[in-house]
Design a protein around this motif. Structure first.
Motif, PDB file in Angstrom:
ATOM      1  N   LEU A  83       0.835  -1.199   0.000  1.00  0.00           N
ATOM      2  CA  LEU A  83       0.000   0.000   0.000  1.00  0.00           C
ATOM      3  C   LEU A  83       0.872   1.253   0.000  1.00  0.00           C
ATOM      4  O   LEU A  83       0.583   2.212  -0.706  1.00  0.00           O
ATOM      5  CB  LEU A  83      -0.921  -0.034   1.220  1.00  0.00           C
ATOM      6  CG  LEU A  83      -2.032   1.023   1.280  1.00  0.00           C
ATOM      7  CD1 LEU A  83      -3.222   0.504   2.072  1.00  0.00           C
ATOM      8  CD2 LEU A  83      -1.541   2.325   1.894  1.00  0.00           C
ATOM      9  N   LYS A  84       1.952   1.220   0.764  1.00  0.00           N
ATOM     10  CA  LYS A  84       2.824   2.392   0.881  1.00  0.00           C
ATOM     11  C   LYS A  84       3.449   2.773  -0.458  1.00  0.00           C
ATOM     12  O   LYS A  84       3.464   3.956  -0.832  1.00  0.00           O
ATOM     13  CB  LYS A  84       3.925   2.120   1.912  1.00  0.00           C
ATOM     14  CG  LYS A  84       4.799   3.322   2.222  1.00  0.00           C
ATOM     15  CD  LYS A  84       5.799   2.994   3.318  1.00  0.00           C
ATOM     16  CE  LYS A  84       6.677   4.200   3.637  1.00  0.00           C
ATOM     17  NZ  LYS A  84       7.662   3.902   4.714  1.00  0.00           N
ATOM     18  N   THR A  86       2.381   2.038  -3.493  1.00  0.00           N
ATOM     19  CA  THR A  86       1.366   2.496  -4.441  1.00  0.00           C
ATOM     20  C   THR A  86       0.864   3.882  -4.062  1.00  0.00           C
ATOM     21  O   THR A  86       0.578   4.709  -4.931  1.00  0.00           O
ATOM     22  CB  THR A  86       0.205   1.487  -4.522  1.00  0.00           C
ATOM     23  OG1 THR A  86       0.731   0.202  -4.868  1.00  0.00           O
ATOM     24  CG2 THR A  86      -0.804   1.895  -5.586  1.00  0.00           C
ATOM     25  N   GLN A  87       0.779   4.168  -2.768  1.00  0.00           N
ATOM     26  CA  GLN A  87       0.400   5.513  -2.327  1.00  0.00           C
ATOM     27  C   GLN A  87       1.391   6.554  -2.837  1.00  0.00           C
ATOM     28  O   GLN A  87       0.996   7.657  -3.247  1.00  0.00           O
ATOM     29  CB  GLN A  87       0.338   5.568  -0.791  1.00  0.00           C
ATOM     30  CG  GLN A  87      -0.234   6.865  -0.234  1.00  0.00           C
ATOM     31  CD  GLN A  87      -1.679   7.081  -0.609  1.00  0.00           C
ATOM     32  OE1 GLN A  87      -2.516   6.198  -0.441  1.00  0.00           O
ATOM     33  NE2 GLN A  87      -1.979   8.256  -1.137  1.00  0.00           N
ATOM     34  N   LYS A  88       2.661   6.201  -2.865  1.00  0.00           N
ATOM     35  CA  LYS A  88       3.675   7.119  -3.411  1.00  0.00           C
ATOM     36  C   LYS A  88       3.424   7.387  -4.890  1.00  0.00           C
ATOM     37  O   LYS A  88       3.626   8.504  -5.378  1.00  0.00           O
ATOM     38  CB  LYS A  88       5.073   6.528  -3.207  1.00  0.00           C
ATOM     39  CG  LYS A  88       5.565   6.594  -1.780  1.00  0.00           C
ATOM     40  CD  LYS A  88       6.984   6.031  -1.677  1.00  0.00           C
ATOM     41  CE  LYS A  88       7.484   6.094  -0.247  1.00  0.00           C
ATOM     42  NZ  LYS A  88       8.851   5.510  -0.107  1.00  0.00           N
ATOM     43  N   GLN A  91       0.815   9.980  -5.314  1.00  0.00           N
ATOM     44  CA  GLN A  91       1.389  11.304  -5.073  1.00  0.00           C
ATOM     45  C   GLN A  91       2.187  11.784  -6.282  1.00  0.00           C
ATOM     46  O   GLN A  91       2.062  12.932  -6.720  1.00  0.00           O
ATOM     47  CB  GLN A  91       2.284  11.258  -3.838  1.00  0.00           C
ATOM     48  CG  GLN A  91       1.537  10.959  -2.543  1.00  0.00           C
ATOM     49  CD  GLN A  91       2.465  10.646  -1.390  1.00  0.00           C
ATOM     50  OE1 GLN A  91       3.684  10.605  -1.539  1.00  0.00           O
ATOM     51  NE2 GLN A  91       1.887  10.420  -0.216  1.00  0.00           N
ATOM     52  N   GLU A  96      -4.033  12.220  -5.875  1.00  0.00           N
ATOM     53  CA  GLU A  96      -4.508  11.918  -4.512  1.00  0.00           C
ATOM     54  C   GLU A  96      -5.898  12.493  -4.236  1.00  0.00           C
ATOM     55  O   GLU A  96      -6.634  11.954  -3.416  1.00  0.00           O
ATOM     56  CB  GLU A  96      -3.534  12.461  -3.483  1.00  0.00           C
ATOM     57  CG  GLU A  96      -2.242  11.683  -3.391  1.00  0.00           C
ATOM     58  CD  GLU A  96      -1.327  12.283  -2.352  1.00  0.00           C
ATOM     59  OE1 GLU A  96      -1.190  11.687  -1.275  1.00  0.00           O
ATOM     60  OE2 GLU A  96      -0.782  13.373  -2.610  1.00  0.00           O
ATOM     61  N   ASP A 100      -8.039   6.834  -3.999  1.00  0.00           N
ATOM     62  CA  ASP A 100      -7.597   6.381  -2.693  1.00  0.00           C
ATOM     63  C   ASP A 100      -7.401   4.869  -2.715  1.00  0.00           C
ATOM     64  O   ASP A 100      -7.823   4.179  -3.657  1.00  0.00           O
ATOM     65  CB  ASP A 100      -8.579   6.795  -1.591  1.00  0.00           C
ATOM     66  CG  ASP A 100      -9.872   6.004  -1.639  1.00  0.00           C
ATOM     67  OD1 ASP A 100     -10.411   5.798  -2.741  1.00  0.00           O
ATOM     68  OD2 ASP A 100     -10.361   5.585  -0.580  1.00  0.00           O
ATOM     69  N   LEU A 101      -6.741   4.362  -1.683  1.00  0.00           N
ATOM     70  CA  LEU A 101      -6.408   2.949  -1.580  1.00  0.00           C
ATOM     71  C   LEU A 101      -6.951   2.381  -0.281  1.00  0.00           C
ATOM     72  O   LEU A 101      -6.945   3.054   0.750  1.00  0.00           O
ATOM     73  CB  LEU A 101      -4.884   2.760  -1.612  1.00  0.00           C
ATOM     74  CG  LEU A 101      -4.145   3.315  -2.828  1.00  0.00           C
ATOM     75  CD1 LEU A 101      -2.634   3.211  -2.596  1.00  0.00           C
ATOM     76  CD2 LEU A 101      -4.539   2.596  -4.105  1.00  0.00           C
TER      77      LEU A 101
END
Length: 202
Positions: A83-84, A86-88, A91, A96, A100-101
């Motif tokens: 998750l971390k 893919t969140q990057k 961004q 964003e 969302d994830l």
């Protein structure tokens, strides 16, 4: 004989990396070209992984739309799957505000009925090992999809006829079904990729 084993392995590796890095992108471009995505679309991406499909759909919508990506974030399904990371990517792609994830199982979705205009699944459903649970994932996708919404599946393995038969039984209209050639080979033609675009009619 050792030579042929080496060739087969090398051939398989080349196909795998080509499909993983370039082929998936080309196949999703092909699918997206075949549909209309309104700017206010609400989209759910099953088995998001590194976010290829989520990012493509997010680039097509405005801030009035939204894409949610779900995954169990297991490395066995995709390398460096987290998750971390893919969140990057969200961004880095400046999405964003419209994506969302979440951590969720596609066989038990924590979303309300008939919420989404599109539900997508890219190389994800085949990771569910039993037919019963694959059908459960299709049931859940159907539950959260709006009437006349589109379910778009890109997958590999030997489940194309299985999915098509089950979706028709659920009341879908199959708008597009295709098995891809070399751009979708995972090791070789014996493990190809296929796509289904199905419209929910009930």
């Amino acid at each position: 004989m050792d030579y042929f084993l080496w060739f087969d392995n090398d051939f398989g590796r080349l196909n795998f990396f080509h499909t993983s890095i370039r082929g998936k992108n080309l196949m999703w471009n092909d699918l997206i070209d075949k549909i209309n995505i309104p700017e206010d679309s609400i989209i759910l991406d099953l088995g998001t992984g590194h976010g290829l499909v989520l990012i493509k759909f997010a680039s097509k919508i405005s801030n009035e739309g939204h894409v949610t990506g779900i995954d169990l974030w297991k490395n066995r399904d995709q390398s460096n799957n987290s998750l971390k990371s893919t969140q990057k990517l969200l961004q880095q792609n400046n999405i964003e505000n419209r994506a969302d994830l979440k951590t969720s199982d596609m066989t038990d979705l924590p979303f309300e009925d008939k919420k989404y205009d599109f539900v997508t699944a890219s190389m994800a459903i085949h990771n569910i090992k039993s037919k019963q649970n694959r059908y459960k994932a299709l049931d859940e996708a159907t539950r959260v999809l709006k009437t006349e919404g589109l379910l778009i599946i890109l997958d590999t393995g030997n489940h194309k006829k299985e999915y098509l038969s089950y979706l028709i039984a659920l009341g879908y209209r199959i708008k597009y079904a295709k098995t891809y050639g070399i751009i979708g080979w995972w090791t070789g033609p014996w493990m190809s990729s296929y796509a289904i675009i199905a419209e929910k009619k009930l």
